[in-house]
Design a protein around this motif. Structure first.
Motif, PDB file in Angstrom:
ATOM      1  N   ASN A  55      36.545  -5.488 -18.404  1.00 41.33           N
ATOM      2  CA  ASN A  55      35.925  -6.602 -19.138  1.00 41.33           C
ATOM      3  C   ASN A  55      36.383  -7.941 -18.562  1.00 41.33           C
ATOM      4  N   GLU A  58      34.651  -8.856 -15.289  1.00 44.41           N
ATOM      5  CA  GLU A  58      33.321  -9.429 -15.482  1.00 44.41           C
ATOM      6  C   GLU A  58      33.417 -10.887 -15.915  1.00 44.41           C
ATOM      7  N   SER A  61      34.329 -13.273 -13.149  1.00 43.05           N
ATOM      8  CA  SER A  61      33.226 -13.570 -12.234  1.00 43.05           C
ATOM      9  C   SER A  61      32.237 -14.552 -12.859  1.00 43.05           C
ATOM     10  N   LYS A  62      32.195 -14.606 -14.184  1.00 42.16           N
ATOM     11  CA  LYS A  62      31.300 -15.528 -14.878  1.00 42.16           C
ATOM     12  C   LYS A  62      31.919 -16.923 -15.022  1.00 42.16           C
ATOM     13  N   ASP A 209      33.530  -9.408  -6.009  1.00 38.48           N
ATOM     14  CA  ASP A 209      32.743  -8.779  -7.063  1.00 38.48           C
ATOM     15  C   ASP A 209      32.793  -7.255  -6.989  1.00 38.48           C
ATOM     16  N   VAL A 349      32.437 -10.430 -23.482  1.00 36.11           N
ATOM     17  CA  VAL A 349      31.447  -9.827 -22.590  1.00 36.11           C
ATOM     18  C   VAL A 349      30.115  -9.658 -23.313  1.00 36.11           C
ATOM     19  N   ARG A 353      26.706 -11.786 -22.371  1.00 39.60           N
ATOM     20  CA  ARG A 353      25.506 -11.070 -21.914  1.00 39.60           C
ATOM     21  C   ARG A 353      24.313 -11.380 -22.816  1.00 39.60           C
ATOM     22  N   LYS A 362      29.465  -6.744 -13.040  1.00 43.14           N
ATOM     23  CA  LYS A 362      29.141  -6.287 -14.389  1.00 43.14           C
ATOM     24  C   LYS A 362      29.999  -5.073 -14.714  1.00 43.14           C
ATOM     25  N   ALA A 363      30.721  -5.137 -15.838  1.00 41.53           N
ATOM     26  CA  ALA A 363      31.522  -3.990 -16.267  1.00 41.53           C
ATOM     27  C   ALA A 363      30.590  -2.800 -16.518  1.00 41.53           C
TER      28      ALA A 363
END
Length: 430
Positions: A55, A58, A61-62, A209, A349, A353, A362-363
């Motif tokens: 989690n 992800e 990365s966001k 990633d 997360v 999303r 993406k997890a």
């Protein structure tokens, strides 16, 4: 251009942040709580850590500019109040965990009458060192993790080579039932604290990633296998009944088994290095969390002005936490804040999303993985014990009061400095 880290280097950093004082200090207490089923407890905790790590990967990365902190993730997705609570509880849990590792350091020195005095003195000395400007370099950390792994491998090798399998050491499997297994899982989480740091490396890793999730899985798999082997070796060496709340369980086991002095000294030295460096790292991380919250104006901004005041606050909480008793009690109290803060990563997360905000990673198994992460976190939280839950809820309430007061003070200050035309000055009383 700055050279990016490889998958191997990212995994090494992950191991460096996971393998620290926890296993050297808490292994005996997990056996005390669960019996031989402590092996199952470490597997459960490893699964929880892996779900949280994915989690976090992800979210990192966001939100690459947040440096991957769970406090920042919560603040950006759930607002200032939740962000404050996560930061506040992490500050509390860091401080309390520092007390546990300091107590472990003192226990490995084996001066029983002065254990708590030495632990308190260590916290004061390391706080002073931090104020003097010393920071742990990544190269030193890399060397230390090799030493830590070496000490654990030596312990495992000696235990398995010098003893014979005795079924009585492993029976009954779960003498304290499911509750004992879950409580031990809650305590075992202490040995995994720090794994979340690897998610912050995404921008600095080659093909981050793809490689960061691999590094998280690899570092947690290696750590979980190593931890299970350590606990198995402790049970292989001695009956589960002899383990209690010792702050130096590995040395205790070796001494009880009449191990050669050089083995005892080697493992003890490794543990002392681990507890010393982790205590210092904890002080640094806690002070930085406090300063970041001050910079975000979620607590008085003057705490960000210099190192002295936040360091004094952190050291005071750490020393006060020594009054909680043995490492088991301190570790369980510490884990409330840690698990509470990590629980929010799954929520972050899901929220991000739903808002359509996607990163480069993406997890997997969405939303099953996030639901599993939340459920396991709740199970671990409820199994911490009455003292931990009471102190944890009390800490949340105190944090909320502090946050509300701070918000109100800010509103008053803004009212005094901005007039209806937006110019600086006192508001007209009319």
């Amino acid at each position: 251009m700055k050279r990016k880290l490889s998958l191997l280097e990212a995994t090494a950093i992950g191991l460096g942040n996971i393998i620290g004082a926890g296993i050297f200090v808490m292994a005996g207490s997990t056996i005390n709580l669960a019996g031989p089923a402590a092996l199952i407890s470490f597997i459960i905790t490893g699964l929880l850590a892996m779900s949280i790590g994915l989690n976090s990967a992800e979210l990192a990365s966001k939100y690459p500019d947040t440096e991957g902190g769970v406090y920042s993730f919560a603040k950006l997705t759930m607002g200032d109040t939740v962000g404050f609570l996560v930061g506040w509880m992490r500050m509390i849990s860091y401080s309390v965990s520092g007390a546990a590792t300091a107590l472990g350091f003192a226990s490995y020195l084996q001066i029983p009458r002065l254990t708590y005095v030495i632990a308190g003195a260590l916290i004061m000395v390391l706080s002073g060192i931090y104020l003097a400007g010393l920071k742990l370099a990544s190269k030193i950390e890399s060397i230390l993790v090799v030493i830590n792994i070496g000490g654990l491998v030596l312990f495992i090798t000696f235990s398995l080579a010098s003893s014979k399998f005795n079924i009585s050491h492993f029976t009954p499997l779960a003498p304290h039932g499911l509750n004992g297994i879950l409580t031990a899982s809650s305590l075992a989480f202490f040995a995994y604290s720090g794994f979340n740091t690897i998610a912050t490396l995404t921008p600095d890793v080659e093909n981050g990633d793809k490689n960061i999730p691999k590094a998280i899985v690899l570092s947690l798999l290696i750590t979980s296998v190593l931890y299970v082997l350590v606990v198995f070796s402790m049970l292989y060496l001695l009956p589960w009944q002899v383990y209690g709340t010792q702050g130096n369980p590995l040395t205790f086991a070796l001494q009880e088994a009449k191990a050669p002095l050089f083995v005892v000294l080697a493992v003890s030295t490794t543990a002392i290095i681990a507890t010393l460096t982790v205590t210092l790292s904890t002080i640094i991380a806690t002070v930085r969390t406090l300063k970041q919250m001050a910079m975000d104006n979620l607590i008085p901004s003057r705490l960000a002005a210099n190192e002295a005041l936040p360091t004094l606050i952190v050291a005071s909480i750490m020393i006060s936490s020594l009054s909680l008793g043995n490492v088991e009690g301190i570790g369980l109290v510490s884990n409330f804040g840690t698990v509470f803060s990590y629980l929010t990563t799954a929520m972050a997360v899901i929220i991000s999303r739903r808002r359509g905000y996607m990163g480069s990673f993406k997890a997997p198994f969405y939303p099953a993985l996030q639901v599993l992460s939340i459920l396991l976190s709740i199970v671990v939280l409820t199994a911490l014990g009455e003292e931990s839950l009471v102190l944890g809820v009390l800490s949340i309430l105190i944090g909320l009061i502090i946050h509300v007061i701070h918000v109100e003070i800010n509103l008053v200050e803004k009212g005094k400095t901005l007039n209806p035309h937006g110019k600086i000055g006192k508001l007209n009383s009319e």
